[in-house]
Design a protein around this motif. Sequence first.
Motif, PDB file in Angstrom:
ATOM      1  N   ILE A   1     -80.699 -86.607 -83.173  1.00  0.00           N
ATOM      2  CA  ILE A   1     -80.725 -87.343 -81.906  1.00  0.00           C
ATOM      3  C   ILE A   1     -79.796 -88.555 -81.948  1.00  0.00           C
ATOM      4  CG2 ILE A   1     -82.183 -88.749 -80.397  1.00  0.00           C
ATOM      5  CD1 ILE A   1     -84.506 -86.838 -81.175  1.00  0.00           C
ATOM      6  N   ILE A   2     -79.891 -89.328 -83.037  1.00  0.00           N
ATOM      7  CA  ILE A   2     -79.145 -90.587 -83.133  1.00  0.00           C
ATOM      8  C   ILE A   2     -77.666 -90.336 -83.432  1.00  0.00           C
ATOM      9  CG2 ILE A   2     -78.888 -92.724 -84.460  1.00  0.00           C
ATOM     10  CD1 ILE A   2     -81.902 -92.728 -84.816  1.00  0.00           C
ATOM     11  N   GLY A   3     -77.389 -89.345 -84.296  1.00  0.00           N
ATOM     12  CA  GLY A   3     -76.007 -89.057 -84.668  1.00  0.00           C
ATOM     13  C   GLY A   3     -75.500 -90.012 -85.740  1.00  0.00           C
ATOM     14  N   GLY A   4     -74.234 -89.879 -86.088  1.00  0.00           N
ATOM     15  CA  GLY A   4     -73.639 -90.728 -87.112  1.00  0.00           C
ATOM     16  C   GLY A   4     -72.466 -90.019 -87.762  1.00  0.00           C
TER      17      GLY A   4
ATOM     18  N   ASP B   1     -97.913 -98.394 -85.623  1.00  0.00           N
ATOM     19  CA  ASP B   1     -96.932 -98.076 -86.660  1.00  0.00           C
ATOM     20  C   ASP B   1     -96.161 -96.812 -86.269  1.00  0.00           C
ATOM     21  OD1 ASP B   1     -95.488 -97.917 -88.993  1.00  0.00           O
ATOM     22  OD2 ASP B   1     -97.100 -96.940 -90.127  1.00  0.00           O
ATOM     23  N   MET B   2     -95.271 -96.951 -85.305  1.00  0.00           N
ATOM     24  CA  MET B   2     -94.455 -95.829 -84.863  1.00  0.00           C
ATOM     25  C   MET B   2     -93.097 -96.344 -84.402  1.00  0.00           C
ATOM     26  SD  MET B   2     -96.621 -94.995 -81.357  1.00  0.00           S
ATOM     27  CE  MET B   2     -95.552 -93.709 -80.737  1.00  0.00           C
ATOM     28  N   HIS B   3     -92.065 -95.587 -84.715  1.00  0.00           N
ATOM     29  CA  HIS B   3     -90.700 -95.983 -84.346  1.00  0.00           C
ATOM     30  C   HIS B   3     -90.179 -95.024 -83.288  1.00  0.00           C
ATOM     31  CE1 HIS B   3     -86.604 -97.414 -84.636  1.00  0.00           C
ATOM     32  NE2 HIS B   3     -86.193 -96.180 -84.889  1.00  0.00           N
ATOM     33  N   LEU B   4     -90.001 -95.519 -82.069  1.00  0.00           N
ATOM     34  CA  LEU B   4     -89.505 -94.679 -80.979  1.00  0.00           C
ATOM     35  C   LEU B   4     -88.020 -94.384 -81.170  1.00  0.00           C
ATOM     36  CD1 LEU B   4     -91.320 -96.400 -77.983  1.00  0.00           C
ATOM     37  CD2 LEU B   4     -91.698 -94.080 -78.787  1.00  0.00           C
ATOM     38  N   VAL B   5     -87.668 -93.105 -81.015  1.00  0.00           N
ATOM     39  CA  VAL B   5     -86.302 -92.658 -81.263  1.00  0.00           C
ATOM     40  C   VAL B   5     -85.584 -92.265 -79.981  1.00  0.00           C
ATOM     41  CG1 VAL B   5     -84.878 -90.918 -82.430  1.00  0.00           C
ATOM     42  CG2 VAL B   5     -86.916 -91.850 -83.565  1.00  0.00           C
ATOM     43  N   ASN B   6     -86.297 -91.570 -79.083  1.00  0.00           N
ATOM     44  CA  ASN B   6     -85.619 -91.040 -77.904  1.00  0.00           C
ATOM     45  C   ASN B   6     -86.625 -90.835 -76.777  1.00  0.00           C
ATOM     46  OD1 ASN B   6     -83.283 -90.103 -76.577  1.00  0.00           O
ATOM     47  ND2 ASN B   6     -83.864 -87.980 -76.956  1.00  0.00           N
ATOM     48  N   CYS B   7     -86.071 -90.694 -75.573  1.00  0.00           N
ATOM     49  CA  CYS B   7     -86.899 -90.448 -74.393  1.00  0.00           C
ATOM     50  C   CYS B   7     -86.165 -89.462 -73.495  1.00  0.00           C
ATOM     51  CB  CYS B   7     -87.149 -91.766 -73.653  1.00  0.00           C
ATOM     52  SG  CYS B   7     -87.938 -91.556 -72.042  1.00  0.00           S
ATOM     53  N   GLU B   8     -86.901 -88.492 -72.957  1.00  0.00           N
ATOM     54  CA  GLU B   8     -86.309 -87.495 -72.055  1.00  0.00           C
ATOM     55  C   GLU B   8     -87.251 -87.231 -70.888  1.00  0.00           C
ATOM     56  OE1 GLU B   8     -85.591 -83.942 -74.259  1.00  0.00           O
ATOM     57  OE2 GLU B   8     -84.044 -84.838 -75.542  1.00  0.00           O
TER      58      GLU B   8
ATOM     59  N   CYS C   1     -80.182 -88.364 -93.057  1.00  0.00           N
ATOM     60  CA  CYS C   1     -81.618 -88.239 -92.813  1.00  0.00           C
ATOM     61  C   CYS C   1     -82.438 -88.450 -94.081  1.00  0.00           C
ATOM     62  CB  CYS C   1     -81.935 -86.870 -92.230  1.00  0.00           C
ATOM     63  SG  CYS C   1     -81.432 -85.502 -93.312  1.00  0.00           S
ATOM     64  N   GLY C   2     -81.769 -88.506 -95.235  1.00  0.00           N
ATOM     65  CA  GLY C   2     -82.484 -88.649 -96.491  1.00  0.00           C
ATOM     66  C   GLY C   2     -82.910 -87.324 -97.091  1.00  0.00           C
ATOM     67  N   ARG C   3     -82.628 -86.234 -96.400  1.00  0.00           N
ATOM     68  CA  ARG C   3     -82.920 -84.892 -96.904  1.00  0.00           C
ATOM     69  C   ARG C   3     -81.645 -84.258 -97.468  1.00  0.00           C
ATOM     70  NH1 ARG C   3     -87.209 -86.958 -96.106  1.00  0.00           N
ATOM     71  NH2 ARG C   3     -89.035 -86.030 -95.061  1.00  0.00           N
ATOM     72  N   LEU C   4     -81.792 -83.139 -98.161  1.00  0.00           N
ATOM     73  CA  LEU C   4     -80.627 -82.469 -98.737  1.00  0.00           C
ATOM     74  C   LEU C   4     -79.590 -82.147 -97.656  1.00  0.00           C
ATOM     75  CD1 LEU C   4     -82.363 -79.988-101.213  1.00  0.00           C
ATOM     76  CD2 LEU C   4     -81.042 -82.031-101.806  1.00  0.00           C
ATOM     77  N   LEU C   5     -78.310 -82.285 -98.009  1.00  0.00           N
ATOM     78  CA  LEU C   5     -77.219 -82.037 -97.063  1.00  0.00           C
ATOM     79  C   LEU C   5     -77.279 -80.614 -96.497  1.00  0.00           C
ATOM     80  CD1 LEU C   5     -74.380 -83.630 -99.198  1.00  0.00           C
ATOM     81  CD2 LEU C   5     -74.995 -84.409 -96.901  1.00  0.00           C
ATOM     82  N   CYS C   6     -77.193 -80.506 -95.187  1.00  0.00           N
ATOM     83  CA  CYS C   6     -77.171 -79.186 -94.545  1.00  0.00           C
ATOM     84  C   CYS C   6     -75.973 -78.371 -95.013  1.00  0.00           C
ATOM     85  CB  CYS C   6     -77.128 -79.333 -93.019  1.00  0.00           C
ATOM     86  SG  CYS C   6     -78.683 -79.895 -92.297  1.00  0.00           S
ATOM     87  N   CYS C   7     -74.856 -79.050 -95.329  1.00  0.00           N
ATOM     88  CA  CYS C   7     -73.641 -78.326 -95.695  1.00  0.00           C
ATOM     89  C   CYS C   7     -73.761 -77.634 -97.049  1.00  0.00           C
ATOM     90  CB  CYS C   7     -72.420 -79.248 -95.664  1.00  0.00           C
ATOM     91  SG  CYS C   7     -72.597 -80.753 -96.625  1.00  0.00           S
TER      92      CYS C   7
ATOM     93  N   PRO D   1     -68.377 -86.359 -87.732  1.00  0.00           N
ATOM     94  CA  PRO D   1     -69.705 -86.517 -87.123  1.00  0.00           C
ATOM     95  C   PRO D   1     -70.715 -85.587 -87.784  1.00  0.00           C
ATOM     96  CG  PRO D   1     -68.007 -86.373 -85.437  1.00  0.00           C
ATOM     97  CD  PRO D   1     -67.334 -86.059 -86.735  1.00  0.00           C
ATOM     98  N   LEU D   2     -71.962 -86.021 -87.854  1.00  0.00           N
ATOM     99  CA  LEU D   2     -73.005 -85.227 -88.483  1.00  0.00           C
ATOM    100  C   LEU D   2     -73.076 -83.835 -87.863  1.00  0.00           C
ATOM    101  CD1 LEU D   2     -75.927 -87.839 -88.681  1.00  0.00           C
ATOM    102  CD2 LEU D   2     -74.313 -87.194 -90.482  1.00  0.00           C
ATOM    103  N   CYS D   3     -73.204 -82.823 -88.716  1.00  0.00           N
ATOM    104  CA  CYS D   3     -73.279 -81.436 -88.243  1.00  0.00           C
ATOM    105  C   CYS D   3     -74.437 -81.261 -87.266  1.00  0.00           C
ATOM    106  CB  CYS D   3     -73.465 -80.477 -89.419  1.00  0.00           C
ATOM    107  SG  CYS D   3     -72.114 -80.474 -90.599  1.00  0.00           S
ATOM    108  N   CYS D   4     -75.584 -81.859 -87.589  1.00  0.00           N
ATOM    109  CA  CYS D   4     -76.777 -81.653 -86.774  1.00  0.00           C
ATOM    110  C   CYS D   4     -76.608 -82.183 -85.363  1.00  0.00           C
ATOM    111  CB  CYS D   4     -77.990 -82.291 -87.442  1.00  0.00           C
ATOM    112  SG  CYS D   4     -77.830 -84.070 -87.725  1.00  0.00           S
ATOM    113  N   SER D   5     -75.806 -83.226 -85.194  1.00  0.00           N
ATOM    114  CA  SER D   5     -75.643 -83.817 -83.872  1.00  0.00           C
ATOM    115  C   SER D   5     -74.387 -83.325 -83.156  1.00  0.00           C
ATOM    116  CB  SER D   5     -75.595 -85.350 -83.974  1.00  0.00           C
ATOM    117  OG  SER D   5     -74.495 -85.772 -84.755  1.00  0.00           O
ATOM    118  N   SER D   6     -73.609 -82.445 -83.828  1.00  0.00           N
ATOM    119  CA  SER D   6     -72.379 -81.977 -83.191  1.00  0.00           C
ATOM    120  C   SER D   6     -72.374 -80.482 -82.902  1.00  0.00           C
ATOM    121  CB  SER D   6     -71.163 -82.343 -84.047  1.00  0.00           C
ATOM    122  OG  SER D   6     -71.299 -81.860 -85.368  1.00  0.00           O
ATOM    123  N   PHE D   7     -72.982 -79.670 -83.784  1.00  0.00           N
ATOM    124  CA  PHE D   7     -72.943 -78.226 -83.483  1.00  0.00           C
ATOM    125  C   PHE D   7     -74.151 -77.431 -83.988  1.00  0.00           C
ATOM    126  CE2 PHE D   7     -70.860 -78.545 -87.608  1.00  0.00           C
ATOM    127  CZ  PHE D   7     -71.418 -77.502 -88.315  1.00  0.00           C
TER     128      PHE D   7
END
Length: 276
Positions: free
Chosen positions: A154-157, A99-106, A198-204, A164-170
């Motif tokens: 990581i995913i962006g949107g 029960d795990m959802h892979l998001v990214n690999c580096e 993300c389902g959490r409160l807006l960073c802005c 673009p999402l603040c978290c994925s742009s700056f």
Amino acid sequence: MEEKLALIRFNNVGKSYYFSTDLDIHKGEKVVVETVRGLELGEMITELKDLSEFNLDTELKRIKRRANRADLDLFEFNKTKAMKSLEICRDIVKEYKLDMHLVNCEYTLDASKVIFMYTSESRVDFRELLKELASVFKCRIELRQIGPRDKSKIIGGIGSCGLPLCCSSFLGEFDGVSINMAKNQMLAINIDKISGACGRLLCCLKYEDEAYTIEKQRFPKIGARVRYEDKIVRVVGLNVISDLVKIEHDGNISFVSLNEIKTLPSKDRKHDQRSH
């Protein structure tokens, strides 16, 4: 050249870390550094700073070298390799029914370590998975559980603002965001509307919180009684952006300009409170 302080960022909008160096490097240049993960490629995001400006109580790791063409090519090769490795790992996770959802690999720059990032609603026993991955990829394996904010980073949107999402742009790292910030900005507490991808409160919500706190000092508090024209009215709402005050008198509601109302003298306020 004397020892200087360099601020290095990884993965475009990742967190930034300080390293020391005696190299003559400048903002925007790529460098190779040793981190806790291993050998990595980073970017200078400011010009070098004097060590004397900071009261450091720990020894910083040094920049190994300015990145050369081979380092840059290897970095791009590893990004392509990571995409393929992510798909392979997803197949293995499905095979083990985890029960795990892979998001990214580096991969680290020298590919001595591969990091798989995942989300999960519960604790995952991945001991057997680690053994399988080690036998497939022939290098050190790290499985890192991340939260919903990191996943969106990581995913962006696209945000509700159309950008673009603040978290994925700056945004390099997340600041604390609380429901009180939404209340301070007098937003309707509708969780769906004040939550991000993300389902959490807006960073802005954080961006304008201080400005609202300062601007609201010019306004009477909600519930206060003030003078408008020749009447004593009650403040029931504010519009800080438009400099408007929402007032109520004998059941009638209206918006008036802030400069049209007068604060009651303290003796009148006390009398008004007693009469009500």
